[in-house]
Design an enzyme around this catalytic site. Structure first.
Site, mmCIF file in Angstrom:
data_model
loop_
_atom_site.group_PDB
_atom_site.id
_atom_site.type_symbol
_atom_site.label_atom_id
_atom_site.label_comp_id
_atom_site.label_asym_id
_atom_site.label_seq_id
_atom_site.Cartn_x
_atom_site.Cartn_y
_atom_site.Cartn_z
ATOM 1 N N ASN A 1 80.998 15.504 27.490
ATOM 2 C CA ASN A 1 79.791 16.123 28.060
ATOM 3 C C ASN A 1 79.764 15.838 29.549
ATOM 4 O O ASN A 1 80.634 15.135 30.076
ATOM 5 C CB ASN A 1 78.512 15.609 27.384
ATOM 6 C CG ASN A 1 78.429 14.109 27.211
ATOM 7 O OD1 ASN A 1 78.510 13.602 26.093
ATOM 8 N ND2 ASN A 1 78.301 13.386 28.305
ATOM 9 N N LYS B 1 86.257 5.890 19.834
ATOM 10 C CA LYS B 1 84.875 6.160 19.417
ATOM 11 C C LYS B 1 84.802 7.266 18.365
ATOM 12 O O LYS B 1 85.278 8.371 18.583
ATOM 13 C CB LYS B 1 84.060 6.552 20.654
ATOM 14 C CG LYS B 1 82.635 7.000 20.367
ATOM 15 C CD LYS B 1 81.902 7.230 21.674
ATOM 16 C CE LYS B 1 80.574 7.912 21.476
ATOM 17 N NZ LYS B 1 79.815 8.052 22.733
ATOM 18 N N HIS C 1 81.531 8.073 16.186
ATOM 19 C CA HIS C 1 80.180 8.611 16.443
ATOM 20 C C HIS C 1 79.874 9.902 15.671
ATOM 21 O O HIS C 1 79.201 10.788 16.170
ATOM 22 C CB HIS C 1 79.955 8.827 17.946
ATOM 23 C CG HIS C 1 78.498 8.753 18.312
ATOM 24 N ND1 HIS C 1 78.016 9.155 19.526
ATOM 25 C CD2 HIS C 1 77.420 8.324 17.589
ATOM 26 C CE1 HIS C 1 76.711 8.971 19.567
ATOM 27 N NE2 HIS C 1 76.318 8.467 18.397
ATOM 28 N N CYS D 1 77.229 13.427 22.967
ATOM 29 C CA CYS D 1 78.425 12.902 22.293
ATOM 30 C C CYS D 1 78.662 13.503 20.916
ATOM 31 O O CYS D 1 79.695 14.135 20.664
ATOM 32 C CB CYS D 1 78.309 11.386 22.142
ATOM 33 S SG CYS D 1 77.937 10.496 23.658
#
Length: 517
Positions: free
Chosen positions: A283, A127, A129, A73
């Site tokens: 991914n 998200k 991250h 990620c």
């Protein structure tokens, strides 16, 4: 606050006047990033999972069938927003965990900042991250006008809480991870995030004036674990006996529906005719969490094709050639220079880029300017998604000595590189199985043909995308060349940044994860 914004106003006016003088407005850019979405999880790759929206949009646009992402990620998201390999930002090893005092380096100029300079409104949903230990790391400090989403890597789809073991305190904390701008967002418990985030994106579109160029980055939680989905989305997949796969299939259906709702809103609110929409995974699929990359080898966390070859497409009325399958070499780091060029902006303020402008490759079918790709170099690699222990192939310390042991590059290091059609892997690339789809029955995965101690492979990916025939003994000159290129990249790499957990991260008092430094 206004004093901080004033210097950008003349630049914004300049870009708007320039567009008016040219008689055209730069396109709206919508980037939808799926999480852990596997190669064999989209309908147009032959999956039993139904994705009518993705199939239709990609068929109307350009399907990217030689498109690469990173196996995890944080590295993929960092390369998307910087246009730079992770060896240049310190993200070679794993991801950013909740209590690590680390974020995407603050001296990196990001895609939303560049688009903002080009006159765009910039909005992010979903998200992040990329680190949050101090406020300077937050999305709204890195170029986004607005942000609604979660800062860490995963959470409960309904409670929006993340549980994490804080090692220095020897305690597990569960706390809310949801922000509206920089403030904790409450009142959303029980609302499924597969619906919540796309609806927030639709709300943004409904309020934005199409006369001003828009950059919308929708980083979906779907289809990352935990495997949670409303029951009605699983009902069409009762024929799938594997419970994880059935849940996952329902989550994909929610995501497909969400992309349809976004495109409907783009049309309804007058954006579509001047929009470029990109869909990408971050991914490869995680086979331990219902995903699948068949017939590619490996999964998330690995440098095999199943970890790094991504589902992706571009759809837009602005494409000069539509309804095509593109097999040119493209990487997630290419989006920054490509999109800034489309926006009539400039990359002069960035550090040296590893990405290329591939718009003519996508829109007009030109050859890709990219001929080489560093997948990664990680001397600290540990496989957090190991193969079944029975094969005993997970110990990176037991790699065998071979004729390449005295080469310029240390072949015990977890690394991979592509040059043209050739791909070289060294060290332990991660679980090397080919995982068949657990569609209608429980099937066992075939064991890899290699010795557990093998530490170097060479494949011709154009002829052998499933990585079945190692050609390293047959083409030693190519091996030597690619090892020298790995050493070149290693010589230019910054040190890995992977700090220990900081106990000050403890969200117990605040009740929510967030900046603590």
């Amino acid at each position: 606050m206004m004093k901080r914004l004033q210097p950008a106003i003349p630049l914004l006016c300049f870009h708007l006047l320039l567009s008016a003088a040219r008689g055209s407005q730069p396109p709206h850019i919508v980037f939808i990033l799926a999480d852990d979405y596997g190669w064999n999880d989209v309908g147009y790759h032959g999956s039993v999972i139904r994705t009518p929206v993705l199939d239709k949009l990609s068929a109307q646009g350009v399907r990217l069938e030689n498109y690469y992402v990173q196996p995890l990620c944080t590295p993929s998201r960092s390369q998307l927003l910087t246009g730079r390999y992770q060896i240049h930002t310190g993200f070679q090893h794993e991801i950013i965990w909740p209590c690590q005092p680390h974020c995407l380096p603050l001296d990196e100029k990001l895609l939303p900042q560049l688009l903002k300079e080009a006159g765009y409104s910039t909005h992010m949903v979903g998200k992040w991250h990329l680190g949050m230990y101090k406020k300077e790391c937050l999305p709204t400090r890195r170029g986004f006008d607005s942000y609604f989403g979660y800062l860490l890597g995963s959470e409960n789809y309904y409670t929006h809480e993340r549980c994490y073991h804080i090692a220095p305190l020897n305690i597990t904390r569960c706390a809310l991870d949801l922000r509206d701008g920089e403030e904790v967002a409450t009142g959303f418990t029980g609302i499924y995030s597969g619906h919540l985030f796309p609806q927030r994106a639709v709300d943004l579109l409904s309020k934005h004036n199409p006369a001003r160029p828009l950059f919308l980055y929708l980083a979906l939680q779907s289809v990352h674990e935990p495997l949670q989905v409303p029951e009605e989305y699983m009902e069409p997949y009762n024929f799938i006996h594997d419970a994880d796969r059935r849940h996952y299939a329902g989550m994909v259906s929610v995501m497909d529906e969400a992309v349809g709702n976004i495109t409907d809103a783009l049309q309804r609110y007058g954006f579509w005719n001047n929009t470029v929409l990109i869909f990408s995974t971050d991914n490869g699929g995680q086979t331990l969490g219902g995903g699948n990359n068949w017939p590619l080898r490996g999964r998330k966390w690995t440098l095999w094709e199943g970890g790094v070859r991504g589902v992706g497409f571009v759809t837009s009325p602005l494409l000069k050639q539509k309804g095509r399958v593109n097999r040119e070499f493209i990487h997630i780091s290419d989006w920054l220079p490509t999109l800034v060029h489309l926006a009539e902006g400039s990359t002069n303020g960035t550090k040296p880029l590893d990405g290329f402008d591939v718009w003519k490759t996508i829109s007009e079918g030109h050859s890709s300017p990219r001929n080489e790709l560093l997948h990664n170099i990680d001397p600290l690699f540990v496989d957090n998604s190991p193969c079944p222990v029975s094969l005993n192939e997970n110990a990176t310390s037991s790699v065998q000595l071979n004729k390449w042991q005295y080469s310029l590059f240390n072949v015990s290091i977890h690394a991979a590189i592509r040059s043209g059609d050739w791909k070289l892997l060294t060290g332990y690339p991660g679980c090397s199985y080919w995982f068949p789809p657990p569609s209608s029955s429980n099937q066992s995965q075939p064991a890899p043909p290699d010795s557990p101690k093998k530490n170097l492979w060479l494949f011709n990916i154009a002829n052998d995308p499933d990585e079945t025939v190692d050609l390293s003994d047959r083409y030693p000159v190519i091996v030597e060349k690619l090892l020298s290129r790995l050493q070149y990249y290693q010589d230019g790499a910054v040190p890995i940044v992977y700090p220990d957990d900081d106990p000050k991260c403890d969200p117990d008092k605040a009740g929510a994860w967030g900046p603590w430094a």
